[in-house]
Design a protein around this motif. Structure first.
Motif, PDB file in Angstrom:
ATOM      1  N   LEU A 137       0.838  -1.198   0.000  1.00 33.52           N
ATOM      2  CA  LEU A 137       0.000   0.000   0.000  1.00 33.52           C
ATOM      3  C   LEU A 137       0.874   1.250   0.000  1.00 33.52           C
ATOM      4  CD1 LEU A 137      -3.006   1.107   0.465  1.00 33.52           C
ATOM      5  CD2 LEU A 137      -2.275   1.353   2.854  1.00 33.52           C
ATOM      6  N   VAL A 138       0.576   2.167  -0.900  1.00 37.14           N
ATOM      7  CA  VAL A 138       1.259   3.457  -0.935  1.00 37.14           C
ATOM      8  C   VAL A 138       0.212   4.547  -0.720  1.00 37.14           C
ATOM      9  CG1 VAL A 138       2.648   5.066  -2.290  1.00 37.14           C
ATOM     10  CG2 VAL A 138       3.062   2.607  -2.478  1.00 37.14           C
ATOM     11  N   ALA A 139       0.346   5.256   0.400  1.00 30.95           N
ATOM     12  CA  ALA A 139      -0.629   6.290   0.767  1.00 30.95           C
ATOM     13  C   ALA A 139       0.055   7.647   0.871  1.00 30.95           C
ATOM     14  CB  ALA A 139      -1.294   5.941   2.092  1.00 30.95           C
ATOM     15  N   ASN A 150      -4.276  20.052  -5.251  1.00 32.37           N
ATOM     16  CA  ASN A 150      -3.564  19.174  -6.181  1.00 32.37           C
ATOM     17  C   ASN A 150      -3.984  17.716  -6.073  1.00 32.37           C
ATOM     18  OD1 ASN A 150      -2.000  21.290  -7.227  1.00 32.37           O
ATOM     19  ND2 ASN A 150      -0.396  21.023  -5.685  1.00 32.37           N
ATOM     20  N   ALA A 151      -5.040  17.453  -5.305  1.00 35.60           N
ATOM     21  CA  ALA A 151      -5.437  16.066  -5.035  1.00 35.60           C
ATOM     22  C   ALA A 151      -5.738  15.295  -6.311  1.00 35.60           C
ATOM     23  CB  ALA A 151      -6.655  16.045  -4.107  1.00 35.60           C
ATOM     24  N   ASP A 152      -6.340  15.928  -7.279  1.00 35.10           N
ATOM     25  CA  ASP A 152      -6.689  15.231  -8.520  1.00 35.10           C
ATOM     26  C   ASP A 152      -5.436  14.761  -9.245  1.00 35.10           C
ATOM     27  OD1 ASP A 152      -9.109  14.658 -10.361  1.00 35.10           O
ATOM     28  OD2 ASP A 152      -7.616  15.519 -11.716  1.00 35.10           O
ATOM     29  N   GLU A 153      -4.422  15.612  -9.321  1.00 37.81           N
ATOM     30  CA  GLU A 153      -3.177  15.232  -9.988  1.00 37.81           C
ATOM     31  C   GLU A 153      -2.437  14.152  -9.205  1.00 37.81           C
ATOM     32  OE1 GLU A 153      -0.717  18.567 -10.779  1.00 37.81           O
ATOM     33  OE2 GLU A 153      -2.143  19.534 -12.122  1.00 37.81           O
ATOM     34  N   ILE A 154      -2.479  14.227  -7.891  1.00 38.74           N
ATOM     35  CA  ILE A 154      -1.820  13.214  -7.057  1.00 38.74           C
ATOM     36  C   ILE A 154      -2.504  11.858  -7.235  1.00 38.74           C
ATOM     37  CG2 ILE A 154      -1.373  12.501  -4.675  1.00 38.74           C
ATOM     38  CD1 ILE A 154      -1.098  15.518  -3.997  1.00 38.74           C
ATOM     39  N   ALA A 155      -3.827  11.862  -7.176  1.00 41.40           N
ATOM     40  CA  ALA A 155      -4.577  10.610  -7.280  1.00 41.40           C
ATOM     41  C   ALA A 155      -4.468   9.984  -8.665  1.00 41.40           C
ATOM     42  CB  ALA A 155      -6.045  10.857  -6.937  1.00 41.40           C
ATOM     43  N   ALA A 156      -4.138  10.772  -9.656  1.00 42.53           N
ATOM     44  CA  ALA A 156      -4.019  10.259 -11.024  1.00 42.53           C
ATOM     45  C   ALA A 156      -2.757   9.428 -11.234  1.00 42.53           C
ATOM     46  CB  ALA A 156      -4.040  11.420 -12.020  1.00 42.53           C
ATOM     47  N   VAL A 157      -1.815   9.504 -10.312  1.00 45.72           N
ATOM     48  CA  VAL A 157      -0.550   8.784 -10.464  1.00 45.72           C
ATOM     49  C   VAL A 157      -0.761   7.295 -10.190  1.00 45.72           C
ATOM     50  CG1 VAL A 157       1.804   8.513  -9.586  1.00 45.72           C
ATOM     51  CG2 VAL A 157       0.823  10.804  -9.865  1.00 45.72           C
ATOM     52  N   GLU A 158      -0.423   6.460 -11.165  1.00 43.06           N
ATOM     53  CA  GLU A 158      -0.538   5.019 -10.981  1.00 43.06           C
ATOM     54  C   GLU A 158       0.464   4.568  -9.925  1.00 43.06           C
ATOM     55  OE1 GLU A 158      -0.531   0.872 -13.613  1.00 43.06           O
ATOM     56  OE2 GLU A 158       0.212   2.748 -14.490  1.00 43.06           O
ATOM     57  N   ILE A 160      -0.180   5.114  -6.625  1.00 47.17           N
ATOM     58  CA  ILE A 160      -0.717   5.727  -5.400  1.00 47.17           C
ATOM     59  C   ILE A 160      -2.045   5.047  -5.115  1.00 47.17           C
ATOM     60  CG2 ILE A 160      -1.671   7.818  -4.356  1.00 47.17           C
ATOM     61  CD1 ILE A 160       1.338   7.908  -4.527  1.00 47.17           C
ATOM     62  N   ASP A 161      -2.155   4.440  -3.944  1.00 48.40           N
ATOM     63  CA  ASP A 161      -3.336   3.646  -3.623  1.00 48.40           C
ATOM     64  C   ASP A 161      -4.353   4.367  -2.750  1.00 48.40           C
ATOM     65  OD1 ASP A 161      -2.261   1.137  -4.811  1.00 48.40           O
ATOM     66  OD2 ASP A 161      -0.779   1.351  -3.212  1.00 48.40           O
ATOM     67  N   MET A 162      -3.879   5.298  -1.920  1.00 51.90           N
ATOM     68  CA  MET A 162      -4.786   5.949  -0.968  1.00 51.90           C
ATOM     69  C   MET A 162      -4.354   7.383  -0.708  1.00 51.90           C
ATOM     70  SD  MET A 162      -5.982   4.678   2.845  1.00 51.90           S
ATOM     71  CE  MET A 162      -4.401   4.779   3.683  1.00 51.90           C
ATOM     72  N   LEU A 163      -5.332   8.253  -0.548  1.00 51.29           N
ATOM     73  CA  LEU A 163      -5.104   9.607  -0.056  1.00 51.29           C
ATOM     74  C   LEU A 163      -5.638   9.647   1.373  1.00 51.29           C
ATOM     75  CD1 LEU A 163      -6.121  11.890  -3.078  1.00 51.29           C
ATOM     76  CD2 LEU A 163      -3.934  10.776  -2.578  1.00 51.29           C
ATOM     77  N   ARG A 198     -13.317   9.276  -8.157  1.00 52.47           N
ATOM     78  CA  ARG A 198     -13.096   9.489  -9.593  1.00 52.47           C
ATOM     79  C   ARG A 198     -11.925   8.659 -10.107  1.00 52.47           C
ATOM     80  NH1 ARG A 198     -13.837  14.366  -9.307  1.00 52.47           N
ATOM     81  NH2 ARG A 198     -11.725  15.151  -8.986  1.00 52.47           N
ATOM     82  N   HIS A 199     -10.904   8.507  -9.282  1.00 53.33           N
ATOM     83  CA  HIS A 199      -9.697   7.803  -9.725  1.00 53.33           C
ATOM     84  C   HIS A 199      -9.603   6.371  -9.201  1.00 53.33           C
ATOM     85  CE1 HIS A 199      -7.673  11.197 -11.686  1.00 53.33           C
ATOM     86  NE2 HIS A 199      -8.208  11.951 -10.738  1.00 53.33           N
ATOM     87  N   GLY A 200     -10.619   5.929  -8.473  1.00 56.84           N
ATOM     88  CA  GLY A 200     -10.606   4.561  -7.960  1.00 56.84           C
ATOM     89  C   GLY A 200      -9.567   4.346  -6.878  1.00 56.84           C
ATOM     90  N   LYS A 201      -9.325   5.364  -6.048  1.00 56.31           N
ATOM     91  CA  LYS A 201      -8.350   5.259  -4.969  1.00 56.31           C
ATOM     92  C   LYS A 201      -9.072   5.217  -3.626  1.00 56.31           C
ATOM     93  CE  LYS A 201      -5.204   5.451  -8.065  1.00 56.31           C
ATOM     94  NZ  LYS A 201      -4.069   6.361  -8.195  1.00 56.31           N
TER      95      LYS A 201
END
Length: 250
Positions: A137-139, A150-158, A160-163, A198-201
């Motif tokens: 897990l990478v959070a 910037n959450a949308d850009e962070i969550a878009a990174v393959e 990254i599993d959790m915010l 939106r990003h499935g995280k």
């Protein structure tokens, strides 16, 4: 979490023996969150606790002090099954973390085939890397308004599993320290939750163990993880209540 259930974590900041893994498991927690940002645990201590936790069936995750790739990879080599990165602010931060935490093709982590993460079970390199990428897990912690924006850009990174929203530092960033029920905090949570969907995280809730009613409200936004408190907090709370019990008259 992958099954849609809520994972509840206990933070370890004080107790350094492997006993903390057994305590967390038998108290009913799903994972043990070892906090290297706010204590002086050595990597040897982290490794011993992580191996014990894995053997007992409780997931060990570690909050590292920052973005240092060497710290990230060495922490994972101890047997941690996940890392939590404090103060993740940008897409570049997220990409740097994934590079250090994941094996090819997602990242560039070096492979140690026989390792504590798998309890020293070996196998073909491709299978080990695929399995560990899937199970590590990478959070990234969202702890400022810059990170929220910037959450949308962070969550878009393959990779990254959790915010994981860090509520206390988020309050500080908003200029409302300690005001966990502030409208700005709720708005930030709603934005991060929508981004995760939106990003499935996964969405994580942190820093609200003293306000469980607010934590449950934030969990209602779709969170899959919540930090429920620390060994230090549990000990002080129980000790204080017990001392007061004997001082109460009547």
């Amino acid at each position: 979490m992958a099954a849609g259930e809520l994972a509840v974590g206990m933070i370890a900041r004080m107790l350094r023996g492997v006993e903390i893994a057994a305590v967390a498991r038998n108290a009913g927690f799903d994972c043990l969150y070892i906090d290297l940002e706010h204590n002086s645990f050595s990597l040897e201590t982290v490794g011993q606790i992580s191996i014990a936790a894995t053997a007992l069936g409780i997931t060990p995750v570690v909050r590292v002090p920052g973005l240092d790739p060497a710290q990230i990879s060495r922490t994972l080599e101890t047997g941690a099954q996940g890392i939590i990165i404090p103060h993740m602010e940008t897409r570049a931060d997220a990409e740097k973390v994934v590079e250090a935490a994941k094996f090819p093709p997602l990242g560039n982590r070096s492979l140690l085939g026989i390792n504590p993460h798998t309890l020293f079970k070996g196998g073909p390199a491709a299978e080990i890397m695929e399995k560990m990428n899937r199970e590590t897990l990478v959070a990234g912690m969202i702890e400022s308004m810059t990170a929220v924006e910037n959450a949308d850009e962070i969550a878009a990174v393959e990779g990254i599993d959790m915010l994981l929203v860090g509520t206390n530092d988020l309050c500080n960033s908003l200029g409302v320290p300690g005001q966990h029920d502030h409208a700005g905090v709720r708005e930030a949570y709603a934005h991060v939750a929508a981004t995760c969907r939106r990003h499935g995280k996964f969405l994580g809730v942190g820093g609200l163990n003293s306000r469980p009613e607010i934590a449950k409200e934030m969990i209602g936004l779709g969170a899959h993880y919540v930090s429920a408190g620390s060994d230090t907090g549990f000990l002080m709370s129980a000790a204080t209540a017990t001392a007061q019990l004997y001082r109460d008259k009547g």
